[in-house]
Design an enzyme around this catalytic site. Structure first.
Site, mmCIF file in Angstrom:
data_model
loop_
_atom_site.group_PDB
_atom_site.id
_atom_site.type_symbol
_atom_site.label_atom_id
_atom_site.label_comp_id
_atom_site.label_asym_id
_atom_site.label_seq_id
_atom_site.Cartn_x
_atom_site.Cartn_y
_atom_site.Cartn_z
ATOM 1 N N LYS A 98 0.847 -1.204 0.000
ATOM 2 C CA LYS A 98 0.000 0.000 0.000
ATOM 3 C C LYS A 98 0.879 1.250 0.000
ATOM 4 O O LYS A 98 2.076 1.177 0.304
ATOM 5 C CB LYS A 98 -0.912 -0.031 1.225
ATOM 6 N N ARG A 117 -11.274 -0.335 14.508
ATOM 7 C CA ARG A 117 -11.149 0.527 13.335
ATOM 8 C C ARG A 117 -11.963 -0.129 12.231
ATOM 9 O O ARG A 117 -13.112 0.211 12.028
ATOM 10 C CB ARG A 117 -9.644 0.616 12.995
ATOM 11 N N TYR A 166 16.209 30.344 6.886
ATOM 12 C CA TYR A 166 15.036 31.010 7.464
ATOM 13 C C TYR A 166 15.151 31.126 8.975
ATOM 14 O O TYR A 166 15.570 30.182 9.656
ATOM 15 C CB TYR A 166 13.759 30.235 7.127
ATOM 16 N N MET A 220 11.971 24.369 1.883
ATOM 17 C CA MET A 220 11.127 23.580 0.984
ATOM 18 C C MET A 220 11.956 22.817 -0.046
ATOM 19 O O MET A 220 11.694 21.648 -0.324
ATOM 20 C CB MET A 220 10.123 24.505 0.288
HETATM 21 C C1 LIG Z 1 -0.308 -1.956 6.783
HETATM 22 C C2 LIG Z 1 -0.849 -3.234 7.238
HETATM 23 C C3 LIG Z 1 -0.010 -4.336 7.477
HETATM 24 C C4 LIG Z 1 1.509 -4.233 7.428
HETATM 25 O O1 LIG Z 1 1.975 -3.570 8.579
HETATM 26 P P1 LIG Z 1 3.564 -3.474 8.863
HETATM 27 O O2 LIG Z 1 3.636 -2.902 10.226
HETATM 28 O O3 LIG Z 1 4.111 -2.553 7.833
HETATM 29 O O4 LIG Z 1 4.101 -4.846 8.739
HETATM 30 C C5 LIG Z 1 -0.583 -5.539 7.781
HETATM 31 N N1 LIG Z 1 -1.922 -5.675 7.869
HETATM 32 C C6 LIG Z 1 -2.766 -4.631 7.684
HETATM 33 C C7 LIG Z 1 -4.233 -4.832 7.810
HETATM 34 C C8 LIG Z 1 -2.266 -3.386 7.372
HETATM 35 O O5 LIG Z 1 -3.086 -2.371 7.191
#
Ligand SMILES: *Cc1c(COP(=O)(O)O)cnc(C)c1O
Length: 390
Positions: free
Chosen positions: A53, A152, A283, A331
């Site tokens: 992701k 969640r 800055y 930046m």
């Molecule tokens: C992001 C995620 C993972 C992976 O988590 P890590 O800490 O990066 O290993 C696993 N399961 C779910 C449901 C996630 O959202």
């Protein structure tokens, strides 16, 4: 009336590719190697769902996904339907699990591209069922998520019977491939008891699901990187590592031995300034020179995802030596004190994260300077920074 000006013709001249020399390198061999390290840690029979992701935590989703698939993972996990479609468009045919559920309007794309969504509401099932019927033929595979304490996403165990009823009705269109939960505290130093409680609540759901569906879901899974590194009893049929596959961990103490960081972040010296003692830099004038100094101008800043919070604390590598930042990261520009490094000149590589020879700036070190999570550092390297595969 004033005449309408003609449209501006499109500009066809492309800037040469490396006018601004700031880039990230993503080491394919390290990604492949890390799959092996995780595989060894969980035992060969367990499958790996590689979490890619958020553009593979900033590493480039297609590049990372290809490396993981070639290394033999069972499949890939994304958060968004859009991310799954992007991988399909890149030619990736492996199983793709969508962790974020079934957003309204996404069901037809999920079915058409063969994504495998995580589901936990009746509404998810209603819409998938209808989409499969519209597509005539085939079924959609899903992973049912139980909320055992993250509060969640997921169905509460108390609401599981109603969801299972709906799944039974949809058995011609929807196949339950997996049953999963997600840990809230697997990475916390004092998180073992809470993780055990979540694991027990999860395992307690399995007989009920098995009865309702007439078979055990083929893949039971719950372990993220922290859980798989710490608690062997969480491994079940499949593990879901994200950060471990990139060579990191939620905290330094949880890193599996032998992992290799896959991403390094670099820029170049574009100018070297000789400045007198007492000059103030950047800055707010927050950088103060207490001696005559040579400063390198480095074209990288917080718009690239190099954190402003590293200002006045961070170090970078130039000519294999550690050099401190001076003043605020801005930046687009950071200033580096190279007074003690002879011969620095424009064109020298500046490493913000990664190695030069024996010297290394590590992910956890950058986190220590900035208070950022390791996840935030790599996810935060912006789209403006080209990723080069290696
Ligand atoms: C992001 C995620 C993972 C992976 O988590 P890590 O800490 O990066 O290993 C696993 N399961 C779910 C449901 C996630 O959202």
């Amino acid at each position: 009336m004033r005449p309408v000006p003609p449209p501006t013709p499109p500009i066809t001249v492309q800037a040469p590719p490396s006018v601004r020399p700031t880039w990230a390198e993503v080491d394919r061999d390290a990604l492949v190697h890390n799959v092996r390290v995780v595989g060894d840690a969980v035992g060969g029979a367990r499958r790996i769902l590689a979490v890619v992701k958020a553009d593979a935590y900033g590493h480039g989703a297609a590049h990372a996904a290809r490396a993981f698939v070639e290394a033999g993972v069972f499949g890939l996990a994304v958060s968004l339907v859009e991310e799954g479609i992007e991988l399909r468009a890149a030619g990736i045919a492996a199983p793709i699990v969508v962790l974020g559920g079934v957003p309204e309007g996404a069901e037809d794309a999920i079915v058409a591209t063969g994504l495998r969504p995580v589901v936990w509401t009746r509404d998810h099932l209603d819409r998938l069922d209808a989409a499969v019927l519209r597509h005539a033929g085939g079924r959609v595979r899903v992973h049912v998520k139980v909320d055992t304490g993250m509060s969640r996403l997921g169905v509460l165990p108390s609401d599981l019977p109603a969801l299972l009823d709906r799944l039974r009705q949809a058995r011609d269109t929807i196949v339950v491939e997996g049953l999963m939960t997600h840990f809230a505290r697997a990475g916390d130093a004092d998180g073992e008891a809470a993780t055990r409680a979540q694991h027990e609540a999860f395992v307690a759901c399995v007989p009920e699901v098995t009865r309702a569906l007439g078979r055990e879901p083929p893949l039971l899974h719950c372990a993220n990187s922290a859980a798989l590194a710490r608690f062997g009893w969480t491994h079940l049929d499949l593990v879901r590592p994200g950060i471990a596959l990139y060579g990191g961990a939620p905290r330094a103490e949880l890193a599996l031995p032998g992992l290799r960081p896959a991403l390094s972040f670099h820029s170049e010296v574009v100018d070297v300034r000789e400045l007198p003692a007492k000059a103030r830099v950047g800055y707010g004038g927050h950088g103060r020179l207490d001696r005559p100094s040579r400063l390198a101008v480095v074209p990288v800043g917080y718009a690239d995802g190099y954190p402003h919070a590293a200002s006045g604390r961070g170090e970078v590598l130039v000519r294999g030596r550690r050099c401190p930042l001076v003043g605020d990261v801005s930046m687009d520009i950071s200033m580096v004190d190279v007074t003690d490094v002879p011969g620095v000149r424009p064109g020298d590589r500046v490493t913000l994260l990664g190695r030069q020879g024996d010297a290394e700036i590590g992910l956890f070190e950058l986190c220590g300077w900035t208070g950022l999570l390791p996840y935030e550092v790599t996810c935060g390297i912006s789209k403006r920074v080209p990723r080069h595969g290696r």
